[in-house]
Motif scaffolding. Structure first.
Motif, short mmCIF file in Angstrom:
data_model
loop_
_atom_site.label_atom_id
_atom_site.label_comp_id
_atom_site.label_asym_id
_atom_site.label_seq_id
_atom_site.Cartn_x
_atom_site.Cartn_y
_atom_site.Cartn_z
N ALA A 85 0.83 -1.21 0.00
CA ALA A 85 0.00 0.00 0.00
C ALA A 85 0.86 1.26 0.00
O ALA A 85 0.57 2.23 -0.70
CB ALA A 85 -0.93 -0.01 1.21
N LEU A 86 1.95 1.25 0.76
CA LEU A 86 2.85 2.40 0.78
C LEU A 86 3.52 2.59 -0.59
O LEU A 86 3.70 3.72 -1.05
CB LEU A 86 3.92 2.22 1.86
N ASP B 288 2.28 1.71 -3.49
CA ASP B 288 1.27 2.23 -4.40
C ASP B 288 1.07 3.74 -4.17
O ASP B 288 0.91 4.51 -5.11
CB ASP B 288 -0.07 1.50 -4.20
N TRP B 289 1.07 4.13 -2.90
CA TRP B 289 0.86 5.54 -2.55
C TRP B 289 2.06 6.38 -2.97
O TRP B 289 1.92 7.52 -3.42
CB TRP B 289 0.65 5.65 -1.04
#
Length: 214
Positions: free
Chosen positions: A95-96, A98-99
């Motif tokens: 998720a990090l 992707d962010w």
């Protein structure tokens, strides 16, 4: 050194108590690729001091994110490896990644780079491209070097990677760094990159048909 805490009865705060310090999640990123010696970690974490790395490793061992074990002779060196609790951070790192991917614009002159740093954002994208496929072990060859990803049939959260090429890959993907970044940013799918010739795929063991003669 005593554990530092936000002292908040909150799941996010509790998580940051364990992994919120500088370098901790990058150490997890490295260990997702398998057991590493201290010298290996220091080499692939440019910018971290030896004292800081030693301190973070002790903290992470205390928090049961990793373990340290001695290799049998003739190696006899200590290696660090993630516990199941540490490996469970893979979705958080994904998720990090992707962010943070949109911030990967032009590489700065001061930026260090390692090929395997692209592994985490690529895992989920490769799993989407090869769902239920016979392709499980994928070699990735970039400008900076090679690594391989092992997809898990139970889901992308159980995927893993390791530095260097695999012994018996199911397929080999060759691309430049710009294409890899475009995949991480979801500006390009793997299918689109293959169709456009931006990725060269080779299936080891597949024979090229012999030319026919008239």
């Amino acid at each position: 050194m005593p554990r530092r805490s936000y002292d908040q009865y909150c799941a996010v705060a509790r998580a940051l108590d364990a992994v919120g310090d500088r370098w901790t999640l990058l150490i997890v990123r490295e260990l997702l690729g398998g057991s590493r010696r201290y010298t290996d970690l220091h080499a692939d974490l440019p910018g971290v001091s030896t004292d800081m790395l030693a301190s973070r490793l002790k903290d992470m061992e205390r928090d049961e994110l990793l373990t340290r074990r001695r290799l049998p002779p003739p190696g006899a060196a200590f290696v660090y490896e993630l516990t199941p609790r540490g490996r469970a951070l893979l979705p958080a790192l994904t998720a990090l990644a992707d962010w943070g991917a949109p911030a990967l614009d032009e590489q700065r002159p001061t930026d260090a780079v390692r090929a395997h740093w692209s592994a985490v954002p690529l895992m989920a994208r490769l799993a989407r491209h090869y769902p239920g496929d016979t392709v499980r072990v994928i070699d990735i060859a970039l400008d900076e070097g090679a690594f391989h990803i092992v997809l898990d049939p139970d889901g992308p959260d159980a995927a893993r990677y390791a530095d260097g090429p695999a012994t018996h890959p199911d397929t080999v993907l060759r691309m430049n760094t710009a294409t890899c970044v475009a995949l991480a940013q979801d500006r390009l799918t793997l299918a689109e990159a293959l169709a456009a010739g931006r990725i060269e795929e080779t299936r080891p063991g597949e024979r090229t048909p012999a030319p026919t003669t008239a």
